[in-house]
Design a protein around this motif. Structure first.
Motif, PDB file in Angstrom:
ATOM      1  N   SER A 166       0.854  -1.185   0.000  1.00  0.00           N
ATOM      2  CA  SER A 166       0.000   0.000   0.000  1.00  0.00           C
ATOM      3  C   SER A 166       0.889   1.235   0.000  1.00  0.00           C
ATOM      4  O   SER A 166       1.734   1.388   0.883  1.00  0.00           O
ATOM      5  CB  SER A 166      -0.908   0.008   1.231  1.00  0.00           C
ATOM      6  N   LEU A 167       0.690   2.091  -1.007  1.00  0.00           N
ATOM      7  CA  LEU A 167       1.509   3.297  -1.154  1.00  0.00           C
ATOM      8  C   LEU A 167       0.626   4.535  -1.167  1.00  0.00           C
ATOM      9  O   LEU A 167      -0.495   4.493  -1.682  1.00  0.00           O
ATOM     10  CB  LEU A 167       2.315   3.227  -2.455  1.00  0.00           C
ATOM     11  N   ASP A 168       1.135   5.626  -0.611  1.00  0.00           N
ATOM     12  CA  ASP A 168       0.402   6.884  -0.610  1.00  0.00           C
ATOM     13  C   ASP A 168       0.220   7.389  -2.032  1.00  0.00           C
ATOM     14  O   ASP A 168       1.148   7.344  -2.847  1.00  0.00           O
ATOM     15  CB  ASP A 168       1.139   7.945   0.213  1.00  0.00           C
ATOM     16  N   LYS A 169      -0.993   7.881  -2.314  1.00  0.00           N
ATOM     17  CA  LYS A 169      -1.318   8.426  -3.636  1.00  0.00           C
ATOM     18  C   LYS A 169      -0.522   9.686  -3.936  1.00  0.00           C
ATOM     19  O   LYS A 169      -0.031  10.355  -3.035  1.00  0.00           O
ATOM     20  CB  LYS A 169      -2.812   8.785  -3.677  1.00  0.00           C
ATOM     21  N   ASP A 170      -0.448  10.005  -5.228  1.00  0.00           N
ATOM     22  CA  ASP A 170       0.201  11.225  -5.722  1.00  0.00           C
ATOM     23  C   ASP A 170       1.680  11.286  -5.352  1.00  0.00           C
ATOM     24  O   ASP A 170       2.208  12.351  -5.045  1.00  0.00           O
ATOM     25  CB  ASP A 170      -0.531  12.479  -5.224  1.00  0.00           C
ATOM     26  N   GLN A 171       2.339  10.140  -5.373  1.00  0.00           N
ATOM     27  CA  GLN A 171       3.762  10.035  -5.063  1.00  0.00           C
ATOM     28  C   GLN A 171       4.437   9.176  -6.127  1.00  0.00           C
ATOM     29  O   GLN A 171       3.785   8.426  -6.848  1.00  0.00           O
ATOM     30  CB  GLN A 171       3.974   9.375  -3.697  1.00  0.00           C
ATOM     31  N   SER A 172       5.750   9.270  -6.188  1.00  0.00           N
ATOM     32  CA  SER A 172       6.562   8.388  -7.022  1.00  0.00           C
ATOM     33  C   SER A 172       7.539   7.656  -6.123  1.00  0.00           C
ATOM     34  O   SER A 172       8.079   8.235  -5.180  1.00  0.00           O
ATOM     35  CB  SER A 172       7.321   9.197  -8.076  1.00  0.00           C
ATOM     36  N   TYR A 173       7.761   6.397  -6.419  1.00  0.00           N
ATOM     37  CA  TYR A 173       8.628   5.558  -5.590  1.00  0.00           C
ATOM     38  C   TYR A 173       9.631   4.825  -6.479  1.00  0.00           C
ATOM     39  O   TYR A 173       9.243   4.207  -7.470  1.00  0.00           O
ATOM     40  CB  TYR A 173       7.804   4.526  -4.819  1.00  0.00           C
TER      41      TYR A 173
END
Length: 98
Positions: A57-64
């Protein structure tokens, strides 16, 4: 390799599923900026068809940035959203945008 994304309506989170076809591999992990590059914290599960799969699960509006560790060898996802040069490793990392 494949990346699928499922955005949750109730939270600003995206469930990202990583799938790696690696029938000959014994172990596949994913390491990235989302887990402080600790591959041991995100092992992928081997499926009966020989591929490995796992969801984070990753926070929206981000790049990883991320890379796979297949039997100890670091590799990129050929279907990543983009790639980012990393001076520390002197190579490109895969990038997922959510």
């Amino acid at each position: 390799m494949a990346i699928s994304k499922q955005y949750l309506k109730s939270k600003p989170v995206c469930k990202v599923t990583f799938t790696v076809p690696a029938a000959e591999a014994n172990e596949v992990k994913v390491a990235g900026s989302f887990n402080e590059w600790n591959a041991d914290s995100t092992p992928l599960k081997k499926l009966k068809n020989g591929s490995f799969k796992g969801t984070v699960s990753l926070d929206k509006d981000q790049s990883y940035e991320f890379r796979y560790v297949v039997d100890g060898n670091w590799t990129n996802d050929d279907q990543a959203d983009s790639y980012q040069w990393n001076e520390f490793a002197a190579t490109e990392n895969s990038v997922v945008h959510v």
